[in-house]
Design a protein around this motif. Structure first.
Motif, PDB file in Angstrom:
ATOM      1  N   GLY A 127     -10.839  -6.363 -11.207  1.00 41.80           N
ATOM      2  CA  GLY A 127     -11.930  -5.752 -10.462  1.00 41.80           C
ATOM      3  C   GLY A 127     -12.292  -4.380 -10.993  1.00 41.80           C
ATOM      4  N   MET A 128     -11.281  -3.577 -11.356  1.00 39.24           N
ATOM      5  CA  MET A 128     -11.544  -2.254 -11.915  1.00 39.24           C
ATOM      6  C   MET A 128     -12.319  -2.362 -13.221  1.00 39.24           C
ATOM      7  SD  MET A 128      -8.009  -0.152 -11.342  1.00 39.24           S
ATOM      8  CE  MET A 128      -7.408   0.290  -9.702  1.00 39.24           C
ATOM      9  N   LEU A 129     -11.891  -3.272 -14.089  1.00 36.74           N
ATOM     10  CA  LEU A 129     -12.585  -3.427 -15.364  1.00 36.74           C
ATOM     11  C   LEU A 129     -14.023  -3.879 -15.165  1.00 36.74           C
ATOM     12  CD1 LEU A 129      -9.943  -4.948 -17.791  1.00 36.74           C
ATOM     13  CD2 LEU A 129     -11.130  -2.773 -18.009  1.00 36.74           C
ATOM     14  N   PHE A 130     -14.246  -4.735 -14.185  1.00 35.59           N
ATOM     15  CA  PHE A 130     -15.611  -5.166 -13.886  1.00 35.59           C
ATOM     16  C   PHE A 130     -16.461  -3.949 -13.520  1.00 35.59           C
ATOM     17  CE2 PHE A 130     -18.975  -6.584 -11.052  1.00 35.59           C
ATOM     18  CZ  PHE A 130     -19.489  -7.692 -11.733  1.00 35.59           C
ATOM     19  N   ASP A 131     -15.909  -3.053 -12.682  1.00 33.73           N
ATOM     20  CA  ASP A 131     -16.635  -1.832 -12.315  1.00 33.73           C
ATOM     21  C   ASP A 131     -16.932  -0.976 -13.542  1.00 33.73           C
ATOM     22  OD1 ASP A 131     -16.955  -2.247  -9.664  1.00 33.73           O
ATOM     23  OD2 ASP A 131     -15.367  -0.906  -9.001  1.00 33.73           O
ATOM     24  N   ILE A 132     -15.908  -0.791 -14.367  1.00 36.57           N
ATOM     25  CA  ILE A 132     -16.053   0.090 -15.523  1.00 36.57           C
ATOM     26  C   ILE A 132     -17.102  -0.448 -16.492  1.00 36.57           C
ATOM     27  CG2 ILE A 132     -14.839   1.001 -17.538  1.00 36.57           C
ATOM     28  CD1 ILE A 132     -12.281   0.955 -15.760  1.00 36.57           C
ATOM     29  N   LEU A 133     -17.060  -1.751 -16.734  1.00 32.24           N
ATOM     30  CA  LEU A 133     -18.002  -2.343 -17.678  1.00 32.24           C
ATOM     31  C   LEU A 133     -19.411  -2.426 -17.101  1.00 32.24           C
ATOM     32  CD1 LEU A 133     -15.753  -5.223 -19.079  1.00 32.24           C
ATOM     33  CD2 LEU A 133     -16.280  -3.013 -20.144  1.00 32.24           C
ATOM     34  N   SER A 134     -19.513  -2.547 -15.752  1.00 29.29           N
ATOM     35  CA  SER A 134     -20.827  -2.642 -15.130  1.00 29.29           C
ATOM     36  C   SER A 134     -21.558  -1.314 -15.132  1.00 29.29           C
ATOM     37  CB  SER A 134     -20.682  -3.147 -13.687  1.00 29.29           C
ATOM     38  OG  SER A 134     -20.121  -4.434 -13.652  1.00 29.29           O
ATOM     39  N   GLU A 135     -20.788  -0.210 -14.948  1.00 26.06           N
ATOM     40  CA  GLU A 135     -21.394   1.123 -14.893  1.00 26.06           C
ATOM     41  C   GLU A 135     -20.610   2.046 -15.812  1.00 26.06           C
ATOM     42  OE1 GLU A 135     -22.854   2.557 -11.002  1.00 26.06           O
ATOM     43  OE2 GLU A 135     -21.796   0.858 -10.139  1.00 26.06           O
ATOM     44  N   PRO A 136     -20.794   1.932 -17.120  1.00 26.48           N
ATOM     45  CA  PRO A 136     -19.985   2.715 -18.065  1.00 26.48           C
ATOM     46  C   PRO A 136     -20.200   4.222 -17.976  1.00 26.48           C
ATOM     47  CG  PRO A 136     -21.785   1.562 -19.190  1.00 26.48           C
ATOM     48  CD  PRO A 136     -21.743   1.038 -17.786  1.00 26.48           C
ATOM     49  N   ASP A 137     -21.299   4.664 -17.376  1.00 27.13           N
ATOM     50  CA  ASP A 137     -21.556   6.099 -17.274  1.00 27.13           C
ATOM     51  C   ASP A 137     -20.692   6.766 -16.208  1.00 27.13           C
ATOM     52  OD1 ASP A 137     -23.442   5.918 -19.250  1.00 27.13           O
ATOM     53  OD2 ASP A 137     -25.133   5.703 -17.868  1.00 27.13           O
ATOM     54  N   ARG A 138     -20.190   5.962 -15.266  1.00 27.89           N
ATOM     55  CA  ARG A 138     -19.308   6.535 -14.250  1.00 27.89           C
ATOM     56  C   ARG A 138     -17.883   6.575 -14.797  1.00 27.89           C
ATOM     57  NH1 ARG A 138     -18.350   4.286  -9.483  1.00 27.89           N
ATOM     58  NH2 ARG A 138     -18.512   2.171 -10.292  1.00 27.89           N
ATOM     59  N   ALA A 139     -17.035   7.441 -14.220  1.00 26.38           N
ATOM     60  CA  ALA A 139     -15.643   7.528 -14.662  1.00 26.38           C
ATOM     61  C   ALA A 139     -14.699   7.487 -13.465  1.00 26.38           C
ATOM     62  CB  ALA A 139     -15.423   8.808 -15.471  1.00 26.38           C
ATOM     63  N   SER A 419      -9.537 -11.681  -7.493  1.00 25.07           N
ATOM     64  CA  SER A 419     -10.212 -10.419  -7.766  1.00 25.07           C
ATOM     65  C   SER A 419     -11.511 -10.352  -6.977  1.00 25.07           C
ATOM     66  CB  SER A 419     -10.511 -10.293  -9.264  1.00 25.07           C
ATOM     67  OG  SER A 419     -11.480 -11.255  -9.650  1.00 25.07           O
ATOM     68  N   LEU A 420     -12.030  -9.141  -6.807  1.00 29.25           N
ATOM     69  CA  LEU A 420     -13.276  -8.968  -6.063  1.00 29.25           C
ATOM     70  C   LEU A 420     -14.455  -9.708  -6.719  1.00 29.25           C
ATOM     71  CD1 LEU A 420     -13.215  -5.278  -4.770  1.00 29.25           C
ATOM     72  CD2 LEU A 420     -12.999  -7.395  -3.456  1.00 29.25           C
ATOM     73  N   PRO A 421     -14.588  -9.703  -8.045  1.00 27.04           N
ATOM     74  CA  PRO A 421     -15.685 -10.499  -8.622  1.00 27.04           C
ATOM     75  C   PRO A 421     -15.577 -11.985  -8.260  1.00 27.04           C
ATOM     76  CG  PRO A 421     -14.890  -8.918 -10.238  1.00 27.04           C
ATOM     77  CD  PRO A 421     -13.942  -8.850  -9.073  1.00 27.04           C
ATOM     78  N   GLU A 422     -14.351 -12.530  -8.215  1.00 24.47           N
ATOM     79  CA  GLU A 422     -14.183 -13.929  -7.831  1.00 24.47           C
ATOM     80  C   GLU A 422     -14.524 -14.135  -6.362  1.00 24.47           C
ATOM     81  OE1 GLU A 422     -10.555 -15.505 -10.669  1.00 24.47           O
ATOM     82  OE2 GLU A 422     -10.076 -14.149  -9.023  1.00 24.47           O
ATOM     83  N   ILE A 423     -14.099 -13.182  -5.505  1.00 29.21           N
ATOM     84  CA  ILE A 423     -14.386 -13.301  -4.072  1.00 29.21           C
ATOM     85  C   ILE A 423     -15.883 -13.202  -3.820  1.00 29.21           C
ATOM     86  CG2 ILE A 423     -14.049 -12.201  -1.816  1.00 29.21           C
ATOM     87  CD1 ILE A 423     -11.275 -11.336  -2.784  1.00 29.21           C
ATOM     88  N   THR A 466      -3.223  15.249  -5.030  1.00 28.63           N
ATOM     89  CA  THR A 466      -3.573  14.029  -5.745  1.00 28.63           C
ATOM     90  C   THR A 466      -5.078  13.862  -5.696  1.00 28.63           C
ATOM     91  OG1 THR A 466      -1.485  12.971  -5.157  1.00 28.63           O
ATOM     92  CG2 THR A 466      -3.258  11.537  -5.890  1.00 28.63           C
ATOM     93  N   HIS A 467      -5.669  13.588  -6.827  1.00 26.67           N
ATOM     94  CA  HIS A 467      -7.122  13.413  -6.911  1.00 26.67           C
ATOM     95  C   HIS A 467      -7.422  12.043  -7.481  1.00 26.67           C
ATOM     96  CE1 HIS A 467     -11.371  14.478  -7.653  1.00 26.67           C
ATOM     97  NE2 HIS A 467     -11.221  13.706  -8.708  1.00 26.67           N
ATOM     98  N   ILE A 468      -8.314  11.322  -6.823  1.00 24.43           N
ATOM     99  CA  ILE A 468      -8.781  10.036  -7.328  1.00 24.43           C
ATOM    100  C   ILE A 468     -10.174   9.793  -6.787  1.00 24.43           C
ATOM    101  CG2 ILE A 468      -7.636   8.844  -5.413  1.00 24.43           C
ATOM    102  CD1 ILE A 468      -7.460   6.363  -7.176  1.00 24.43           C
ATOM    103  N   VAL A 469     -11.001   9.190  -7.587  1.00 26.55           N
ATOM    104  CA  VAL A 469     -12.335   8.759  -7.161  1.00 26.55           C
ATOM    105  C   VAL A 469     -12.411   7.262  -7.380  1.00 26.55           C
ATOM    106  CG1 VAL A 469     -14.804   8.893  -7.581  1.00 26.55           C
ATOM    107  CG2 VAL A 469     -13.419  10.974  -7.638  1.00 26.55           C
ATOM    108  N   GLU A 470     -12.480   6.516  -6.288  1.00 24.09           N
ATOM    109  CA  GLU A 470     -12.531   5.056  -6.386  1.00 24.09           C
ATOM    110  C   GLU A 470     -13.926   4.533  -6.689  1.00 24.09           C
ATOM    111  OE1 GLU A 470     -11.422   6.748  -3.780  1.00 24.09           O
ATOM    112  OE2 GLU A 470      -9.371   6.142  -3.273  1.00 24.09           O
ATOM    113  N   GLY A 471     -14.937   5.379  -6.538  1.00 26.33           N
ATOM    114  CA  GLY A 471     -16.294   4.947  -6.810  1.00 26.33           C
ATOM    115  C   GLY A 471     -17.056   4.485  -5.579  1.00 26.33           C
ATOM    116  N   TYR A 472     -16.389   4.459  -4.403  1.00 33.52           N
ATOM    117  CA  TYR A 472     -17.077   4.083  -3.166  1.00 33.52           C
ATOM    118  C   TYR A 472     -17.564   5.353  -2.460  1.00 33.52           C
ATOM    119  CZ  TYR A 472     -15.054  -0.544  -3.798  1.00 33.52           C
ATOM    120  OH  TYR A 472     -14.715  -1.774  -4.306  1.00 33.52           O
TER     121      TYR A 472
END
Length: 541
Positions: A127-139, A419-423, A466-472
């Motif tokens: 699911g993470m890779l799907f996000d990364i490949l779908s929106e490569p400009d985001r990190a 994975s979320l893409p499958e769901i 701790t810092h994280i950005v999940e993208g939501y």
């Protein structure tokens, strides 16, 4: 609590103590009469429960949750049961809840579980890779852990300790490659950990702080080349004689929060000079995707937005609240009385919040599941984020509704390996994974040996961040370790007051609920008054 003790509390603290006392005073249902285990499976399970829950005797009709069990002790119970030859799963334990029912349902292992180590990615990594490949400009998915270390500081030994840990845990030596079958994991025999040392000892304290903040901000902006291992790096900012700021940054593809704690524990242990025995490599269980469950669960569901769409890059702000101990204890007491988990109470409140924000009665939001059955010491990316669909009827009695929320969350465990893409392809109208939900709830109830105030033989740890950005655009994070800490991560389009209103929901639960209380009564409380719980703004991130 004595009158003298009450007199020293603030009015808000006295109010919370009174709410908790009133909630605790409500009659709990009488426990069932003791029934001794009679079959071999019952006797084995009773011995395990008594050891893990530190209570005895435990009868075959005693409820797991009323005995104080939770998802953490569940993993230990399952590991011991599986080691003894019982085919016990998380869904069995949390769904059946008594030794009698579990013993009737489980069987001995017919054959060892089948694992493969062929480089396939876990559902969360997919699911993470799907996000990364779908929106490569985001990190998104870059995780930064920072802490002040005081004591016996040696930069070379700190680097060597982390290198030893990376060498011991195969999951930390992973990179991503693409092939004909799609992306897959590659595990390298040896990697070199990038280390950056910055000497700030000659600077005055104020300038040191500014330099540290600047370094942390710049480090967060740096991504990772997923094809070049390792997907982690170390920063050591020297502050003075015997003090430094440690910055460990890694891609979320490598580690979940539980695994991160294991890595930090091992790192400090090696630095202390202890012998390091690596855990067995993290293994991915390959099971047939349970698309039937998700098609039935998502039948008739139309995804909707919780927060307005944003334009341009997101700017995240984190708002933090720490719950008073009395309120946290009140939630635990209510959960045990109702036979549900504390996370079920949290999910119920978030469903009410999402229903109001989205103007819908049929809502879904993401929840994390540990993905572990018995791997208490393994390192890797085990968690998964799944859609929890809840119908909100304000006329419905609250307690049965919360019980149903608990049951729906438990049901997810049987279908957590998709994975979320499958769901998302199981929706009535298949769409991208991001259409499933735009807000998630992360409940951190895993062991946390390394946290604020921790001390090893050579080091003291403080100022942990701790810092994280999940993208939501809207993320609620709940750390259940004492004291309970709520963190709301919002982008500029989301409403920061959501957290204050969510705390009002928790306070209303502890003010006393019974069979006459409706979902609507509790929902109404979220919009009244102001919270007296101290709030700290962490700031833009």
């Amino acid at each position: 609590m004595t009158d003298d003790a009450m007199a020293h509390l603030t009015p808000a603290q006295r109010e919370l103590v009174q709410l908790w006392l009133e909630s605790s005073a409500q009659d709990d249902p009488a426990p069932p009469p003791y029934a001794a285990p009679a079959t071999p499976h019952e006797r084995l399970l009773a011995e395990i429960w008594q050891e893990v829950l530190e209570q005895e005797p435990i009868g075959v009709d005693d409820d797991y949750f009323r005995l104080g069990g939770d998802s953490i002790t569940a993993i230990v119970v399952i590991a011991k049961a599986q080691a003894a030859g019982l085919d016990l799963t998380t869904q069995d334990l949390l769904g059946l809840r008594t030794i009698r029912k579990i013993a009737e349902a489980v069987t001995a292992f017919a054959a060892p579980a089948t694992f493969t180590e062929d480089g396939r990615l876990t559902p969360m990594q997919q699911g993470m890779l799907f996000d990364i490949l779908s929106e490569p400009d985001r990190a998104p998915y870059v995780v930064q852990v920072s802490a002040r270390l005081d004591g016996d500081i040696d930069a070379e030994e700190l680097t060597a300790a982390l290198s030893a840990v990376v060498g011991g845990h195969r999951a930390l030596r992973m990179s991503i490659r693409s092939g004909e079958a799609g992306p897959h994991a590659v595990f390298h025999d040896a990697v070199r950990v990038p280390v950056e040392t910055l000497d700030l000892r000659a600077l005055p304290p104020a300038e040191q702080r500014a330099q540290v903040e600047d370094y942390l901000a710049r480090d967060r902006e740096r991504g990772f080349d997923l094809g070049t291992p390792p997907l982690l790096r170390l920063g050591l900012l020297l502050l003075g004689q015997g003090s430094c700021r440690l910055v460990l940054t890694h891609h979320h593809l490598l580690l979940d929060g539980w695994s991160q704690q294991i890595v930090l524990r091992d790192f400090l242990s090696v630095y202390d000079g202890a012998a390091f025995t690596p855990a067995a490599p993290a293994k991915v269980v390959h099971t047939q995707a349970d698309s039937r469950y998700w098609r039935e669960r998502l039948a008739g569901f139309t995804p909707g937005r919780t927060v307005p769409g944003r334009t341009g890059p997101a700017t995240y702000t984190t708002v933090v609240q720490t719950l008073p101990e009395e309120l946290a204890r009140g939630l635990t007491a209510l959960a045990r009385r109702c036979g549900v988990t504390v996370p079920a109470l949290l999910y119920g409140g978030w469903a009410l919040m999402v229903a109001e924000l989205a103007g819908r009665r049929d809502v879904a939001f993401g929840v994390t599941v540990s993905g572990r059955s018995s791997e208490t010491d393994a390192v890797g990316m085990f968690i998964n984020t799944l859609p929890l669909r809840i119908q909100v009827d304000r006329r419905e009695p609250l307690l049965p509704w919360l019980s149903r929320v608990h049951g729906q969350h438990t049901d997810l465990l049987a279908a957590q390996h998709m994975s979320l893409p499958e769901i998302a392809r199981c929706l009535p109208v298949p769409g991208p994974a991001r259409d499933l939900f735009d807000t998630i709830v992360v409940v951190e109830n895993f062991p946390q040996p390394v946290r604020e105030g921790h001390a090893s033989q050579r080091l003291r740890i403080s100022e942990v961040t701790t810092h994280i950005v999940e993208g939501y655009p809207l993320v609620l994070e709940v750390n259940t370790a004492s004291p309970v800490r709520l963190a709301l991560r919002v982008d500029t389009a989301a409403n920061e007051e959501v957290l204050a209103r969510f705390v009002r929901y928790l306070r209303r639960l502890c003010a006393g609920v019974d069979e006459r209380t409706t979902v609507g009564e509790v929902a109404e409380a979220m919009g009244r008054g102001v919270t007296s719980v101290p709030r700290q703004r962490v700031g833009p991130s």
